[in-house]
Design a protein around this motif. Sequence first.
Motif, PDB file in Angstrom:
ATOM      1  N   THR A   1       0.823  -1.210   0.000  1.00 33.45           N
ATOM      2  CA  THR A   1       0.000   0.000   0.000  1.00 33.45           C
ATOM      3  C   THR A   1       0.858   1.263   0.000  1.00 33.45           C
ATOM      4  O   THR A   1       0.347   2.363   0.154  1.00 33.45           O
ATOM      5  CB  THR A   1      -0.918   0.045   1.242  1.00 33.45           C
ATOM      6  OG1 THR A   1      -0.103   0.044   2.412  1.00 33.45           O
ATOM      7  CG2 THR A   1      -1.853  -1.150   1.276  1.00 33.45           C
ATOM      8  N   THR A   2       2.152   1.090  -0.155  1.00 34.57           N
ATOM      9  CA  THR A   2       3.052   2.252  -0.127  1.00 34.57           C
ATOM     10  C   THR A   2       3.908   2.270  -1.377  1.00 34.57           C
ATOM     11  O   THR A   2       4.086   1.254  -2.052  1.00 34.57           O
ATOM     12  CB  THR A   2       3.998   2.185   1.097  1.00 34.57           C
ATOM     13  OG1 THR A   2       4.701   0.938   1.061  1.00 34.57           O
ATOM     14  CG2 THR A   2       3.233   2.317   2.396  1.00 34.57           C
ATOM     15  N   GLY A   3       4.424   3.428  -1.705  1.00 30.69           N
ATOM     16  CA  GLY A   3       5.419   3.519  -2.779  1.00 30.69           C
ATOM     17  C   GLY A   3       4.871   3.977  -4.116  1.00 30.69           C
ATOM     18  O   GLY A   3       5.581   4.595  -4.893  1.00 30.69           O
ATOM     19  N   LEU A   4       3.603   3.670  -4.423  1.00 32.66           N
ATOM     20  CA  LEU A   4       3.019   4.106  -5.704  1.00 32.66           C
ATOM     21  C   LEU A   4       2.165   5.344  -5.430  1.00 32.66           C
ATOM     22  O   LEU A   4       1.138   5.249  -4.770  1.00 32.66           O
ATOM     23  CB  LEU A   4       2.167   2.993  -6.310  1.00 32.66           C
ATOM     24  CG  LEU A   4       1.456   3.348  -7.625  1.00 32.66           C
ATOM     25  CD1 LEU A   4       2.459   3.505  -8.755  1.00 32.66           C
ATOM     26  CD2 LEU A   4       0.417   2.300  -7.985  1.00 32.66           C
ATOM     27  N   THR A   5       2.576   6.496  -5.953  1.00 36.35           N
ATOM     28  CA  THR A   5       1.844   7.732  -5.655  1.00 36.35           C
ATOM     29  C   THR A   5       0.784   8.046  -6.699  1.00 36.35           C
ATOM     30  O   THR A   5       0.046   9.018  -6.562  1.00 36.35           O
ATOM     31  CB  THR A   5       2.813   8.932  -5.538  1.00 36.35           C
ATOM     32  OG1 THR A   5       3.562   9.002  -6.749  1.00 36.35           O
ATOM     33  CG2 THR A   5       3.748   8.763  -4.360  1.00 36.35           C
ATOM     34  N   ASP A   6       0.663   7.212  -7.735  1.00 35.93           N
ATOM     35  CA  ASP A   6      -0.390   7.405  -8.745  1.00 35.93           C
ATOM     36  C   ASP A   6      -1.766   7.165  -8.122  1.00 35.93           C
ATOM     37  O   ASP A   6      -1.884   6.472  -7.108  1.00 35.93           O
ATOM     38  CB  ASP A   6      -0.243   6.384  -9.891  1.00 35.93           C
ATOM     39  CG  ASP A   6       1.061   6.549 -10.640  1.00 35.93           C
ATOM     40  OD1 ASP A   6       1.810   7.500 -10.316  1.00 35.93           O
ATOM     41  OD2 ASP A   6       1.333   5.724 -11.522  1.00 35.93           O
ATOM     42  N   ASP A   7      -2.798   7.715  -8.782  1.00 32.16           N
ATOM     43  CA  ASP A   7      -4.163   7.369  -8.372  1.00 32.16           C
ATOM     44  C   ASP A   7      -4.562   6.130  -9.167  1.00 32.16           C
ATOM     45  O   ASP A   7      -5.368   6.195 -10.096  1.00 32.16           O
ATOM     46  CB  ASP A   7      -5.124   8.541  -8.623  1.00 32.16           C
ATOM     47  CG  ASP A   7      -6.441   8.329  -7.891  1.00 32.16           C
ATOM     48  OD1 ASP A   7      -6.637   7.224  -7.346  1.00 32.16           O
ATOM     49  OD2 ASP A   7      -7.257   9.264  -7.869  1.00 32.16           O
ATOM     50  N   ASN A   8      -3.964   5.025  -8.809  1.00 31.61           N
ATOM     51  CA  ASN A   8      -4.124   3.800  -9.580  1.00 31.61           C
ATOM     52  C   ASN A   8      -3.659   2.621  -8.731  1.00 31.61           C
ATOM     53  O   ASN A   8      -2.781   2.772  -7.888  1.00 31.61           O
ATOM     54  CB  ASN A   8      -3.269   3.896 -10.852  1.00 31.61           C
ATOM     55  CG  ASN A   8      -3.636   2.842 -11.871  1.00 31.61           C
ATOM     56  OD1 ASN A   8      -4.681   2.209 -11.773  1.00 31.61           O
ATOM     57  ND2 ASN A   8      -2.767   2.638 -12.837  1.00 31.61           N
ATOM     58  N   SER A   9      -4.263   1.476  -8.960  1.00 33.01           N
ATOM     59  CA  SER A   9      -3.840   0.247  -8.297  1.00 33.01           C
ATOM     60  C   SER A   9      -3.812  -0.850  -9.334  1.00 33.01           C
ATOM     61  O   SER A   9      -4.448  -0.735 -10.379  1.00 33.01           O
ATOM     62  CB  SER A   9      -4.820  -0.142  -7.184  1.00 33.01           C
ATOM     63  OG  SER A   9      -4.807   0.834  -6.163  1.00 33.01           O
ATOM     64  N   PHE A  10      -3.056  -1.904  -9.065  1.00 37.86           N
ATOM     65  CA  PHE A  10      -3.023  -2.980 -10.050  1.00 37.86           C
ATOM     66  C   PHE A  10      -2.638  -4.311  -9.419  1.00 37.86           C
ATOM     67  O   PHE A  10      -1.996  -4.357  -8.375  1.00 37.86           O
ATOM     68  CB  PHE A  10      -2.052  -2.658 -11.198  1.00 37.86           C
ATOM     69  CG  PHE A  10      -0.643  -2.363 -10.752  1.00 37.86           C
ATOM     70  CD1 PHE A  10       0.266  -3.378 -10.522  1.00 37.86           C
ATOM     71  CD2 PHE A  10      -0.231  -1.044 -10.553  1.00 37.86           C
ATOM     72  CE1 PHE A  10       1.560  -3.105 -10.112  1.00 37.86           C
ATOM     73  CE2 PHE A  10       1.058  -0.757 -10.134  1.00 37.86           C
ATOM     74  CZ  PHE A  10       1.956  -1.796  -9.916  1.00 37.86           C
ATOM     75  N   TYR A  11      -3.104  -5.364 -10.071  1.00 41.99           N
ATOM     76  CA  TYR A  11      -2.650  -6.716  -9.754  1.00 41.99           C
ATOM     77  C   TYR A  11      -1.646  -7.100 -10.834  1.00 41.99           C
ATOM     78  O   TYR A  11      -1.946  -6.978 -12.026  1.00 41.99           O
ATOM     79  CB  TYR A  11      -3.825  -7.705  -9.773  1.00 41.99           C
ATOM     80  CG  TYR A  11      -3.366  -9.140  -9.707  1.00 41.99           C
ATOM     81  CD1 TYR A  11      -2.840  -9.670  -8.528  1.00 41.99           C
ATOM     82  CD2 TYR A  11      -3.404  -9.959 -10.830  1.00 41.99           C
ATOM     83  CE1 TYR A  11      -2.379 -10.979  -8.468  1.00 41.99           C
ATOM     84  CE2 TYR A  11      -2.953 -11.275 -10.773  1.00 41.99           C
ATOM     85  CZ  TYR A  11      -2.441 -11.772  -9.593  1.00 41.99           C
ATOM     86  OH  TYR A  11      -1.986 -13.061  -9.538  1.00 41.99           O
ATOM     87  N   ASP A  12      -0.475  -7.513 -10.437  1.00 40.25           N
ATOM     88  CA  ASP A  12       0.560  -7.900 -11.396  1.00 40.25           C
ATOM     89  C   ASP A  12       0.726  -9.422 -11.372  1.00 40.25           C
ATOM     90  O   ASP A  12       1.298  -9.973 -10.431  1.00 40.25           O
ATOM     91  CB  ASP A  12       1.891  -7.219 -11.022  1.00 40.25           C
ATOM     92  CG  ASP A  12       2.990  -7.531 -12.028  1.00 40.25           C
ATOM     93  OD1 ASP A  12       2.806  -8.444 -12.866  1.00 40.25           O
ATOM     94  OD2 ASP A  12       4.034  -6.871 -11.966  1.00 40.25           O
ATOM     95  N   PRO A  13       0.202 -10.116 -12.419  1.00 33.48           N
ATOM     96  CA  PRO A  13       0.242 -11.582 -12.381  1.00 33.48           C
ATOM     97  C   PRO A  13       1.666 -12.153 -12.472  1.00 33.48           C
ATOM     98  O   PRO A  13       1.896 -13.274 -12.047  1.00 33.48           O
ATOM     99  CB  PRO A  13      -0.595 -11.995 -13.603  1.00 33.48           C
ATOM    100  CG  PRO A  13      -0.604 -10.811 -14.501  1.00 33.48           C
ATOM    101  CD  PRO A  13      -0.455  -9.595 -13.630  1.00 33.48           C
TER     102      PRO A  13
END
Length: 470
Positions: free
Chosen positions: A277-289
């Motif tokens: 939940t830390t480190g990505l400051t974009d307004d975006n989330s993702f699942y990386d397969p």
Amino acid sequence: MWGVSLKRTVRVFAPLVTIALVLWGGAEAQAAPASVPADLKLVQSRQSLLGTHTWYQQTYQGIPVVGGYYATHRVGGKLTVDDGRKAVTGLSGTSAGLTAQRARSAVAGRLGKQPASAQLVIVPGSPARLAWKTLTTTGRGTYQTLVDAGSGTVLQEKNTVREADVGVGRVFDPNPVVALQNESLTDNDNADGPQFARAYRTVLLTQLNRGTSTLQGAYANNISENPVTSKHRVFLFNRSQDGFEQVMAYYSITDAQQYLHRLGFRHVNSEPQDYSTTGLTDDNSFYDPSVDAITFGTGGVDDAEDNEVIWHEYGHAIQDDQVPGFGESEEAGAIGEGFGDYWAVTMSQATSRDTKVTPWACVMDWDSTSYTDDTPHCLRRTDGPKVYPGDLDGEVHDDGEIWSHALWDINRSLGRTTANRIVLESQFFFNPLITMPAAAEKTVATAQALYGPHAAAKVRKAFRDRGILS
Ligand SMILES: [Ca+2]
Ligand SMILES: [Ca+2]
Ligand SMILES: [Ca+2]
Ligand SMILES: [Ca+2]
Ligand SMILES: [Zn+2]
């Protein structure tokens, strides 16, 4: 405004398609044996949603072989076999040089407790060995020990306890907009304030690994930078603190997996799901397969402050676990996004009411306050007007609204539990490149198999209403 902030999924690596397709094609049922081999002893028979699963213990001259199993799965008229029997070679004999009493005494001397039982077993390998298997209950759980029945050497010892612990955490559920029925809440640059006070819930954090002070457990594994720790597992943060989203994700992922178990699914991403939940400051989330991990961004409202973002991403993890490499084509990708939105909404059904202010069909009520003007604030909805194929625009999140609406209609007509069992079971039969009509047919067939023609007709109607089936 729809589509400004897309909860994306990273999907790369083409090679997986090939692998997945090979797996798919190779999954044909083996020919059913007329009867099971003679060296087996029946252990148990279990009914699942679709069939009967019968487990046997491998034996050698009547003695159990450690780790040797044999299972049959009967689904419809088809029988498949999972043969886990081990080679037993070079065994010197089947009579023990060491008595059971001597073996028990040796174990008692080491563990400080008398074993409750001692059973003669064969440890496979080359050479295989005859051994005593003892079970000893201690204050630290039950130990299983394998003692060589000739030499008295300890061959293996393990604690059989499945360790788990509980902690306490503070969360929003599903998010403050829904909990407070308040569409005017704003992120206010991640500041806490009295307007959020009644949205917080103190909850049990279950399935934590025993003895750890971190958010690591059977179903969720926190890989955030600077992970929060608590010796006594008390994780009480407010939304302005980094630990809050780490707790939210742990809680909601674990909650979703426990729900899957309650529905009867024991093997749907039933593993510690990595998340950050830390480190990505974009307004975006993702699942990386490619690494089987979920990353939550902190742009606008921190994404992991809204359970519906967490459950959407977990939806991708679910499908990737059911079908390796799922979502490689545009339509399959849209099914993935549609299922993620549906999963977010149906998980929220458990903890919220369907109201005029915050209708169930609204996806990500809290996160979307950062980038939508109209109320209710929704990133997307599961009851929109789009139909297949005319409204397809080639963007997976947009097109996913067609699929999520069909799933939502199934939910509305058959009820949450029945719908979710059908939706999840059907996904086992999808392939990475499946089209919406093909996936819809699989879903209808699954409804038929699980619940009969009445349910199948309702499912077919839901897909017809979206133009996916004719
Ligand atoms: Ca926050
Ligand atoms: Ca996983
Ligand atoms: Ca956000
Ligand atoms: Ca919602
Ligand atoms: Zn997504």
